[in-house]
Write an enzyme that holds these catalytic residues in place. Sequence first.
Site, PDB file in Angstrom:
ATOM      1  N   LYS A  66      22.014  87.322 -40.525  1.00 36.10           N
ATOM      2  CA  LYS A  66      21.612  86.820 -42.240  1.00 36.10           C
ATOM      3  C   LYS A  66      20.309  85.960 -42.168  1.00 36.10           C
ATOM      4  CE  LYS A  66      26.501  87.300 -43.290  1.00 36.10           C
ATOM      5  NZ  LYS A  66      27.803  86.606 -43.340  1.00 36.10           N
ATOM      6  N   GLN A 110      31.348  81.674 -42.910  1.00 36.56           N
ATOM      7  CA  GLN A 110      31.859  83.083 -42.249  1.00 36.56           C
ATOM      8  C   GLN A 110      33.032  83.021 -41.913  1.00 36.56           C
ATOM      9  OE1 GLN A 110      29.289  85.531 -41.492  1.00 36.56           O
ATOM     10  NE2 GLN A 110      31.235  86.613 -40.874  1.00 36.56           N
ATOM     11  N   ASP A 133      28.643  84.124 -51.507  1.00 37.79           N
ATOM     12  CA  ASP A 133      29.443  85.476 -51.333  1.00 37.79           C
ATOM     13  C   ASP A 133      30.011  85.833 -52.608  1.00 37.79           C
ATOM     14  OD1 ASP A 133      29.284  86.272 -48.760  1.00 37.79           O
ATOM     15  OD2 ASP A 133      30.777  84.946 -48.222  1.00 37.79           O
TER      16      ASP A 133
END
Length: 308
Positions: A66, A110, A133
Amino acid sequence: MTNSVMQIPGPPENVDNILDGKATADAVKTELADRVTALKRRGKTVGLGTVLVGDDPASHSYVAGKHRDCAEVGIESIRRDLPSTISQQELESVLEELNGDTRTTGYIVQLPLPPHIDQNAVLEKISPQKDADGLHPINLGRLALNVSGDLSSPLPCTPNAIVELLTRHGITLNGLEVLVVGRGVTVGRPLGLLLTRRTINATVTLAHTGSVDLPKLLKRADVVVAAAGVPGIVQGKHLKPGSIVLDVGVSRITEASTGKAVLQGDVAADAMHVAAWISPNPGGVGPMTRAMLLANVVETAERDLLLA
């Protein structure tokens, strides 16, 4: 026209049936880089934050990818790597810091988190405006409530990646029957909400490892999204000929011959000979998911600038 006779568009002549997520993601990132440059010209910096707890190798690899993506498109990286022993309160304090950090346009935590951490509480602690997200309960609720209108909140990255990958290959889901295999919060549950919006207009069935007759459901589906995390749960012999298959599930297995851990998807290799289009794993939806994460952050920055 009934679903049984609808024609799914196949690949153009002389093109294979692979939905190439890497090439498509590269095109998306090129477009995002131009948008980031335009934002910077107007004095708006874009920053993506990541919160990583523990030493899981796969999680470290995902986060590193990322941040490489950020560098490619000109997005600043804000990284918080934390020990697996961190307490719930200490972790939530880090999130409060990122919620108030003006450099951080959006951020992600995460997953998975260590067992002693309340994952749902952590996700709810993220500011909905900085939810890169698209998994905050408020943003998922907006997706559930908004069937027809425009959405001004971030979309879940993997469901959005699936739609974008299909769209950029000239495939629309209007009127098609989609079978989603898997009921996880990152793919299975929100994907149905997205695909049944009027702008997409698919008919969605949600199946899972507890479904009684999965082969029957597979044989009926025009489109299959496999996201159960069970290697080979979708086999070619069970698919409708000419269907579209997207492999999203990921399992880490140990090869008997080498003893090494490798990643494996949910779709058996023979599916390629039955499907009109197939998105493999790796190389399909994964790169697109990361691209949609960047898109969420860029879109948040653009909205912020309009509201300023």
